[in-house]
Scaffold this active site. Sequence first.
Site, short mmCIF file in Angstrom:
data_model
loop_
_atom_site.label_atom_id
_atom_site.label_comp_id
_atom_site.label_asym_id
_atom_site.label_seq_id
_atom_site.Cartn_x
_atom_site.Cartn_y
_atom_site.Cartn_z
N GLY A 195 52.15 46.69 42.44
CA GLY A 195 51.64 48.03 42.67
C GLY A 195 50.56 48.52 41.73
O GLY A 195 50.20 49.70 41.75
N HIS A 270 34.47 29.75 48.12
CA HIS A 270 35.40 29.62 49.24
C HIS A 270 35.86 31.02 49.66
O HIS A 270 35.69 31.99 48.92
CB HIS A 270 36.62 28.77 48.85
N ASP A 355 33.33 32.82 39.79
CA ASP A 355 34.45 31.89 39.85
C ASP A 355 33.94 30.48 40.15
O ASP A 355 33.01 30.30 40.93
CB ASP A 355 35.42 32.36 40.94
N GLU A 384 32.26 30.76 35.13
CA GLU A 384 33.51 30.11 34.71
C GLU A 384 33.25 28.61 34.52
O GLU A 384 33.06 27.88 35.49
CB GLU A 384 34.61 30.30 35.76
N ASP A 458 44.45 32.07 33.80
CA ASP A 458 44.67 30.66 34.12
C ASP A 458 45.33 29.89 32.99
O ASP A 458 45.48 28.67 33.08
CB ASP A 458 43.33 29.98 34.45
N ASP A 526 50.69 30.36 34.99
CA ASP A 526 50.68 31.11 36.25
C ASP A 526 51.92 30.73 37.08
O ASP A 526 52.18 29.55 37.26
CB ASP A 526 49.38 30.76 36.99
N ARG A 530 51.23 36.42 34.32
CA ARG A 530 50.72 37.56 35.09
C ARG A 530 51.79 38.62 35.28
O ARG A 530 51.87 39.28 36.32
CB ARG A 530 50.17 37.08 36.44
#
Length: 635
Positions: A195, A270, A355, A384, A458, A526, A530
């Site tokens: 949220g 992508h 990215d 990156e 990451d 990950d 996070r």
Amino acid sequence: MTGNRRGFPLKIEHNSYNAFCRTPFGAAPCVSDVTLRLLLGDGMWPDSVLLRYAIGESAHTLPMHFHSHMLGANVFEAVLTLPSEPCLVFYSFEASFGGSAVYYGNNPQRRGGLGAQYLQDPIPYQITVYDGGFHTPDWLKEGVMYQIFPDRFAKSASYVPPAKRDDILRRKWGDTPYHTPGQFGGTYLANDVFGGSLAGILEKLPYLADLGVTVLYLNPIFEAFSNHKYDTGDYEKVDPMFGDEELFTKLCAAAKELGIRVILDGVFNHTGSNSKYFNKDGKYPTTGAYQSKQSPYFDWYSFSEYPDKYECWWGIKTLPRVKAMTQSYLDYILTGENAVIKQWIRRGASGWRLDVVDELPDEFVKILRRELKQENPDAAIIGEVWEDGTTKIAYGVRRKHILGRHCDGLMNYPFRNAALNFLRGGDGAKFVSAMEALRENYPSFAFYSAMNSLGTHDTPRIITLLGVGSECRDQSKDWRACFRMSMEQYQRGKELLKVGAVLLYAFPGSPTIYYGDEAGLEGFEDPFNRRPYPWGREDRELVDWFAALGKLRRECPALRRGDIRYLAGTGHLLAFLRSTEGERLLTALNAGDEPAALALPWTEEPERLLGAGEWALTGEGPVLMLPPRTGGIWR
């Protein structure tokens, strides 16, 4: 002069860090001259000395001429004029004696500085040749950056996301992120949400300003299926879980009033399979490439067997790869009047982090820069890259990220790797070696615009790595999900994190905090790195430490733009000076478990600005005594 490492009887030396051997130091602009000198031991008189150099696939030689006799050595010199286009030039030396040749090149570690002799095929030194007219934004070079994973930073009672989505798992703030398959399929979908929103970030801007933050880097905010949003669904919309375009504009305006700029994460290599462009599951009213070859987006993708076999990012079926140089894609993302990159600059963004920039064609990045700078000359582009950005080869192509005309700076994972090694017991000399190699290879604008960090979305949380000592990959993922450090582990991690934070803020480049690191947030890889920010449960000592460093960075020009000179880099001790014309600051760090003494080259006691350490005059001269796992900054 160094002895021979391979049993050669000859004494030959070149040190690329020494101004006598190579001038100027490091990278150099196009069509400039670089003076290179080779030292041969006294009494050694060669038949010839050649500078061997290569530009791309083209190899050349240049005769070296006798320059002088000094310090017991005969010195030979050549002046190399660099090419007119940005590139890398590689060089080594060849000395001939009575029909036999001896070669001298870079050391086996390819770190620059003192080299080594070779019987043949020497490892070359590198000269980075860059566009001398290239400029990067001062606000990027001199700023303090804060990275936010939007779903996990802050909620707000003022924004209630739409309830219509039935493909997400709503979670309680503070819970551990899911890492196993959810109820919507047999694979991990990253569809649990906590949220966090743009409204939450907006409300926390005063907190960020107090930390000394001047740049916010937001992980993707565009509409997408997942919680991480790297599977873009619509580049033109804010994901409704975070807010809308009007709220984004409001956030940028409020941030700028506090001296904070916002940069966005551009995922242009992508899209998501559930996007309006591909539309595999038919969630959008548009006709996607998966649905019809007549789709306006069909040419963006590569199909081997239509429609179910298509090129993906790292084989992940939910991330179909884009052919970035397709004209309609270029128009949509970069060059059109209302192209994606321009829309968000007009809404208030100050730049883009790209990215997986290695996987985008260099020409795409060059066009992006041209179009972005026409929209806003002061906008920033960060790429990156996980390695040295000058030597990076991807898909068989040596990349040109920081030769000018492309990125302003790169994510500095080499800094993180070297810092982590030092903080976890490595030799300070290795940190110096790694960073001096980077400083030699990087143009100054790229070195000072580098996005330095100790952790990102990451990587495992820095305090966990420092407290535990490893990523614990030998344990199960369920174990890592539930793991919390003991008090002793946490205290050790905290002490070393404070040392690492001093290094982060004192080093050239843009110090970057991954949200929650300043609050003691734990977690392995990950998705455990996070977790939601622990509002109300922060480690206030750590928060205050980062805030004090942010204040110093703002007040001390030498920390933002000063040069760097190392005073010590041995064992667990690391020390360096940052200097401008009117200021000289000492940073001293002891990452070890025992006290350390740093001998200092001056007799007046320096002024302590932050940290621990006591000044003492001993029989051997002035020293700074550093307790275990401490660091500080002195003027």
